[in-house]
Design an enzyme around this catalytic site. Structure first.
Site, PDB file in Angstrom:
ATOM      1  N   ASN A 277     -31.461 -37.439   5.858  1.00  0.00           N
ATOM      2  CA  ASN A 277     -30.196 -36.537   5.610  1.00  0.00           C
ATOM      3  C   ASN A 277     -30.729 -35.102   5.383  1.00  0.00           C
ATOM      4  O   ASN A 277     -29.352 -34.186   5.174  1.00  0.00           O
ATOM      5  CB  ASN A 277     -29.403 -37.223   4.722  1.00  0.00           C
ATOM      6  CG  ASN A 277     -28.058 -36.072   4.272  1.00  0.00           C
ATOM      7  OD1 ASN A 277     -27.091 -35.835   5.014  1.00  0.00           O
ATOM      8  ND2 ASN A 277     -28.529 -35.341   2.495  1.00  0.00           N
TER       9      ASN A 277
ATOM     10  N   TYR B 278     -30.731 -24.749  14.728  1.00  0.00           N
ATOM     11  CA  TYR B 278     -29.670 -25.379  14.636  1.00  0.00           C
ATOM     12  C   TYR B 278     -28.874 -26.700  15.272  1.00  0.00           C
ATOM     13  O   TYR B 278     -29.203 -28.017  14.946  1.00  0.00           O
ATOM     14  CB  TYR B 278     -28.583 -25.639  13.644  1.00  0.00           C
ATOM     15  CG  TYR B 278     -27.973 -26.368  12.858  1.00  0.00           C
ATOM     16  CD1 TYR B 278     -28.951 -26.906  11.126  1.00  0.00           C
ATOM     17  CD2 TYR B 278     -26.098 -26.484  12.779  1.00  0.00           C
ATOM     18  CE1 TYR B 278     -27.751 -28.048  11.391  1.00  0.00           C
ATOM     19  CE2 TYR B 278     -25.903 -27.726  12.016  1.00  0.00           C
ATOM     20  CZ  TYR B 278     -26.358 -28.357  11.095  1.00  0.00           C
ATOM     21  OH  TYR B 278     -25.604 -29.129  10.358  1.00  0.00           O
TER      22      TYR B 278
ATOM     23  N   LYS C  74     -30.618 -31.022  16.354  1.00  0.00           N
ATOM     24  CA  LYS C  74     -29.372 -32.197  15.762  1.00  0.00           C
ATOM     25  C   LYS C  74     -29.372 -33.246  17.267  1.00  0.00           C
ATOM     26  O   LYS C  74     -29.314 -34.152  17.270  1.00  0.00           O
ATOM     27  CB  LYS C  74     -28.071 -31.671  15.132  1.00  0.00           C
ATOM     28  CG  LYS C  74     -28.652 -31.404  14.697  1.00  0.00           C
ATOM     29  CD  LYS C  74     -29.338 -32.147  13.109  1.00  0.00           C
ATOM     30  CE  LYS C  74     -28.715 -31.434  11.406  1.00  0.00           C
ATOM     31  NZ  LYS C  74     -29.358 -32.292  10.397  1.00  0.00           N
TER      32      LYS C  74
END
Ligand code: NAD
Length: 249
Positions: A92, A157, A161
């Protein structure tokens, strides 16, 4: 019967925000949890806060260097040595970015990829042999809705992902024969420090674009994690579960 009774979990980025709520939710549901922070001091603080809530919760605060595969392996193996197994890994920890392409420092790009992508690979590589030997496990990665749609600035970013989604889909296939499930939770805008650090001019239009009419909460994300960690999802792997109020930026 608690959903995670008897299970051992490791959660990275557990000191605050989404990760802290995942740790709390797992503890409430009977798991023993190793809470990872970027520094031992912040991990200890977060663990102490949870022990104040319930002194019976079994928590171990650890702070491996997630950009170093040897450090990750050593720390996660120590969790197995302490509690005898590892049933769940929650990858996470993550950082975001807002730089435009024109001003992006390549070193910052690398640093972000190191944490958001490489550490996920290192973590899975460390726990998969342990999970295989014990007959299975559940790995959950925190992705993001921008990992489906991209975003106008801070390109590292969303790129990171997309890579997390790629690892999730690929390793779900590779590890299925070993009984290891690999899924991702893909939050939309969720109310944590990461969002508090964004300017209002960015946050307000984001909220206005969410069909369910509000930001997500860390609990919304933790509940999805709980489902994917528990045996209720034992036939589910290779999924990227959007928890985003139907956001489509
Ligand atoms: P946060 O900034 O509140 O917490 C980030 C966590 O990552 C902290 O526990 C921190 O200690 C850890 N971390 C940061 N740098 C680290 C490093 N170098 N080494 C080890 N740990 C480090 O963020 P959050 O909003 O709770 O985000 C958690 C995850 O959710 C991230 O992967 C993020 O990309 C993702 N996410 C968040 C949102 C959102 O709106 N908040 C939306 C989509 C996805």
């Amino acid at each position: 019967m608690k959903l995670l009774e008897g299970k051992v979990a490791i959660i990275t980025g557990g000191t605050r925000g989404i990760g802290f709520e995942i740790v709390r939710t797992f503890l409430e549901n009977g798991a023993k949890v190793a809470l990872c922070g970027s520094r031992q001091e912040t991990a200890d603080k977060a663990a102490a806060k949870l022990r104040e809530e319930n002194p019976e919760w079994e928590i171990e605060a650890i702070a491996p260097d997630l950009s170093d595969p040897a450090s990750v392996k050593e720390a996660f193996t120590a969790v197995k040595d302490k509690w005898g197994r590892i049933d769940v890994l929650g990858n996470n920890a993550g950082i975001s970015a807002r730089d435009s392409l024109y001003e992006y420092d390549p070193e910052d790009f690398k640093r972000l990829m190191d944490l958001n992508v490489n550490s996920v690979f290192y973590g899975i590589q460390a726990v998969a042999p342990i999970m295989k030997e014990q007959g299975g496990g559940s790995i959950i990665n925190t992705s993001s809705m921008v990992g489906r749609y991209g975003q106008p600035r801070g390109c590292a970013y969303p790129t990171s992902k997309f890579a997390v989604n790629g690892l999730t889909l690929s390793l779900a296939r590779e590890l299925a024969p070993d009984g290891i499930r690999v899924n991702a939770v893909s939050p939309g805008v969720t109310h944590t420090d990461m969002v508090d650090n964004l300017p209002e001019s960015v946050i307000q239009p984001l909220i206005a674009s969410i069909p369910l009419g509000r930001m997500g909460t860390p609990k919304d994300i933790a509940n999805a994690y709980l489902f994917l960690a528990s045996d209720m999802s034992s036939y589910i792997s290779g999924q990227i579960l959007g928890v985003d109020g139907l956001s489509r930026p």
